[in-house]
Design an enzyme around this catalytic site. Structure first.
Site, short mmCIF file in Angstrom:
data_model
loop_
_atom_site.label_atom_id
_atom_site.label_comp_id
_atom_site.label_asym_id
_atom_site.label_seq_id
_atom_site.Cartn_x
_atom_site.Cartn_y
_atom_site.Cartn_z
N GLY A 54 54.62 -11.48 54.46
CA GLY A 54 53.91 -10.24 54.75
C GLY A 54 53.75 -9.40 53.50
N GLY A 57 57.01 -10.03 51.35
CA GLY A 57 57.24 -11.43 51.03
C GLY A 57 56.13 -12.06 50.21
N ARG A 76 54.17 -17.51 59.90
CA ARG A 76 53.51 -17.86 61.16
C ARG A 76 52.00 -17.78 61.05
NH1 ARG A 76 56.29 -14.17 65.63
NH2 ARG A 76 55.91 -12.65 63.96
N SER A 157 64.25 -3.31 47.68
CA SER A 157 63.44 -2.10 47.67
C SER A 157 62.32 -2.29 46.65
CB SER A 157 64.30 -0.89 47.29
OG SER A 157 63.54 0.29 47.30
N LYS A 209 71.81 -1.00 50.71
CA LYS A 209 70.41 -0.65 50.95
C LYS A 209 70.28 0.34 52.10
CE LYS A 209 65.87 -1.18 50.65
NZ LYS A 209 65.32 -0.87 51.96
N GLU A 216 67.23 8.41 50.96
CA GLU A 216 65.77 8.58 50.92
C GLU A 216 65.29 9.49 52.05
OE1 GLU A 216 62.59 5.88 52.95
OE2 GLU A 216 63.52 4.81 51.29
#
Length: 336
Positions: A54, A57, A76, A157, A209, A216
């Protein structure tokens, strides 16, 4: 994916962190000097299987390939994939294999790990680079260990900016498993000395994280509250330029501030946005961990509750939060 328009972020920073002044002074560390990895290991080229192509990735695959490594990706969506099944991905890699998983936390990650556990062999390694809860990492590590398969968790990140600027990485696991994946970590991280850390045991990467994202939350909330107050008073006639003036020479300058100015350049009063912002889950986990460990987190907790308030009406502050999330991570916004 096209890179968002606007001023580039400061170098050496991940997707949702706050950034640093342009010139970072040299740091000295007391005690024993840092041990650097041997050059032959740092430059070692390797094969990697990557599951999930996505927004994050897909760009990670490209950055790793630019460093000279071989990446075989499965998704997928067949238009994104190099192979069409996890079985084909595993069969395409030479043993011992490393497979990096970048799918949504929870059921999707669990089913992927379960399937890989049946396909991989002793000596192989699974890396979870999604936003899994650290307690899931401990469970996955035990399940894979029973089959002789290693496990590393990695908080990533970088968002939509990571392809060009690098990804801040926080990883946890056994030293020997981390060493096997190190060439990929080196390919993904920002240029320079900082930007990646072996945070500790399995689960430490995702825990770090999670805390990063909690911080954040609080920082975005502070910018949003200040922006709303400036917009409210009659005496301040150009809020956008006030924000822009803070980008140099102030103690609150940051990459988040740069992104806020980007958002205001696109929509000066954020009139096109609805004041609604999701919480990804990590803010909640941070607050829960604070309760479990009796650590006071008033600012982070308040920022999480402020997002809940956005579900009730059209919150001006949440317009800025939504705009910032879209700027650094490409997260969807709700239009009026």
């Amino acid at each position: 994916m096209e890179r968002p328009q606007g001023p580039p972020p400061r170098p050496g920073v991940g997707s949702d962190p706050v950034g640093d002044p342009p010139a970072r002074p040299a740091r000295t560390r007391p005690g024993k000097p840092r041990q650097r990895r041997p050059q032959r290991l740092r430059n070692h080229l390797m094969e990697l299987g990557l599951v999930g192509l996505g927004k994050m990735g897909g760009n990670m695959r490209e950055r790793i390939r630019r460093a000279g490594h071989t990446v075989i990706g499965f998704d997928r969506n067949p238009d994104l994939a190099d192979v069409h099944s996890l079985q084909e991905l595993v069969d395409s890699l030479q043993a011992p294999r490393v497979v990096w998983v970048m799918v949504p936390a929870g059921a999707a990650t669990q089913s992927t790990v379960d399937e890989l556990a049946e396909l991989l062999s002793p000596g192989d390694i699974v890396v979870d680079g999604g936003n899994s809860r650290w307690t899931d990492d401990e469970k996955h590590a035990e399940e894979l260990k029973a089959k002789g398969i290693g496990f590393v968790d990695c908080g990533v990140s970088g968002g939509v900016w990571g392809l060009e600027n690098g990804y801040a990485l926080m990883y946890g696991g056994a030293a020997e498993d981390v060493a096997r994946v190190q060439p990929v970590f080196d390919a993904l991280k920002p240029e320079g000395e900082f930007g990646a850390v072996h945070a500790g045991k399995v689960g430490a990467g995702h825990f770090a994280k999670m805390v990063h994202n909690g911080i954040e939350y609080a920082m975005m909330q502070a910018y949003a509250e200040g922006w709303e107050l400036l917009e409210k008073v009659d005496s301040v006639t150009d809020v956008r330029e006030v924000f822009r003036s803070w980008q140099e020479g102030t103690v609150i300058r940051s990459w988040l501030l740069d992104l806020a100015v980007n958002a205001l350049d696109e929509d000066e009063h954020l009139e096109q946005l609805r004041g609604f912002a999701q919480d990804s889950g990590e803010g909640r986990w941070t607050v829960e961990a604070a309760i479990d460990n009796a650590v006071p987190l008033p600012a982070i907790t308040a920022s999480l509750f402020a997002r809940f308030a956005s579900r009730q009406d059209d919150s001006p502050q949440m317009k800025m939060i939504a705009a910032l999330r879209n700027q650094f991570g490409g997260h969807a916004v709700e239009k009026k």
